[in-house]
Write an enzyme that holds these catalytic residues in place. Structure first.
Site: not given
Length: 419
Positions: A315, A58, A60, A153, A321, A216, A219
């Protein structure tokens, strides 16, 4: 026997005796002690651990290496990160996405990662992120296996009347273009009803286009966010068990134990795959807590103890993030050992497996994964003699072999003591 590459005196998990590994035509030809083979390239492994490559379950890549653009995430929350990314993605170009993604993949490959599942944001990007990562998938196919998730998203149903094309339509177009996996984010939809509706739509699309699912899911710290039960129910009713993944599920760590016990039985029936991202989950979650402050990670140990497939992901790599991150999955496994309190030897080994074999199962590539005669020759040599030692020392990856070719070679640093 002819071989193009020969590894001498390798240590494999589950074998007491050191073995040689002969490689030819991109595959493992033989594994045995003292092979009577001569090869043009011979590597002396000296009893160090040879492992199947690391699997990034996982990440991005569309947002990788954008930390601070256009501003830093001062609150450290998931939601501020989404807002910053919404501003940054307005300036995406194919060149921008391709350049950063390939740079991040090369960093991961240096750490022994040869299988990656990346999410591509399809919300409000004119599919630039998705198209860019599909181009990257083709560009790296000779040394990296890349899966691309069509990921909304901002939610499937979160766009307003100003949107030229609905996110639902963009998701379908992404799948027609060749996305490998259907994604979703039900807890970020405008209402609970929209979240449930989005899960049903994800399963509909997966069946229509014959794709895997990676959502997702929950979360958030909210113990009332319970989309995981919806995903599990859809998996059971659709018969898509094994091909469905729930990522994050951090709210599972906030559920009361009575509900968690009931849910665990449903999850065992559904046989979902789970992905935890401990570096990011421990950073983003619990931000509104004073003390005691929640760990913000799903029930990794309990899921593993109940026989469910759990893998780990990085991630984020230096994005809105999470401003840190190198792509090293041993750092992820190390964090899991600590935050999930998996410090028994068997548990530490399990955390190593969560970034190798369990990840391969999540991605559905286990048929061609692993160290066995006839398998594709994808493997890494670690400066360690066991899974425990690899995590303990964040072991250097000495060699990375991809599709039978030596891809990366790292000289371990030499330490001279002058005490």
């Amino acid at each position: 026997m002819d071989a193009s590459l020969l590894l001498r005196r390798c240590r494999l998990v589950g074998r007491e005796q050191l073995v040689d590994i002969a490689i030819a035509d991109g595959r493992i030809q033989a594994i045995a002690p003292d092979l009577p083979v001569i090869a043009p390239v011979e590597l002396s492994i000296d009893g160090q651990l040879v492992s199947a490559p690391f699997v990034e379950s996982h990440v991005h890549l569309d947002s990788a290496l954008t930390a601070g653009q256009p501003r830093w995430n001062q609150s450290g929350t998931l939601f501020e990160g989404i807002e910053i990314w919404r501003n940054r993605k307005a300036d995406l170009t194919l060149k921008d996405v391709n350049s950063r993604a390939i740079q991040a993949l090369k960093r991961q490959a240096r750490h022994g990662v040869l299988y990656v599942r990346t999410h591509a944001d399809v919300s409000g990007t004119n599919l630039i992120a998705l198209k860019g990562l599909l181009e990257v998938r083709e560009a790296v196919k000779d040394w990296m296996t890349l899966q691309v998730v069509a990921f909304p998203q901002d939610g499937l149903y979160g766009s307003g009347p100003e949107a030229a094309v609905s996110t639902e339509a963009l998701m379908e177009e992404a799948l027609r273009l060749g996305a490998d996996v259907v994604g979703g984010i039900p807890h970020y939809e405008l209402t609970r009803e929209d979240g449930v509706r989005s899960v049903h739509k994800i399963f509909e699309l997966a069946q229509q286009y014959d794709r895997l699912i990676d959502i997702h899911c929950d979360e958030i710290d909210d113990p009332h966010s319970r989309f995981l039960e919806v995903v599990a129910a859809c998996a059971i009713r659709s018969g898509l068990t094994g091909g469905v993944t729930a990522s994050h599920t951090t709210a599972f760590g906030s559920y009361n134990d009575a509900y968690a016990l009931k849910l665990m039985g449903t999850l065992q029936r559904a046989q979902l795959n789970f992905i935890a991202n401990p570096l990011i989950n421990i950073t983003l979650q619990g931000r509104t807590d004073t003390y005691p402050k929640r760990r913000g990670v799903t029930r990794v140990k309990e899921l593993w103890q109940n026989g469910l497939n759990v893998s780990l992901g990085h991630d984020c790599i230096q994005d809105p993030w999470y401003s840190l991150g190198t792509g090293n999955l041993l750092a992820v496994a190390d964090m899991a050992v600590h935050v999930c309190q998996m410090t028994g030897l068997e548990e530490i080994d399990a955390c190593f497996d969560m970034v190798t074999h369990h990840g391969a199962r999540t991605l559905g590539v286990e048929a061609d994964y692993g160290i066995a005669e006839g398998k594709p020759a994808n493997l890494v040599v670690l400066n360690a003699q066991s899974r425990y030692e690899a995590i303990l020392n964040r072991a250097t990856v000495r060699y990375v072999i991809s599709q039978g070719r030596l891809l990366v070679e790292t000289e371990p640093p030499v330490v001279t003591w002058h005490g």
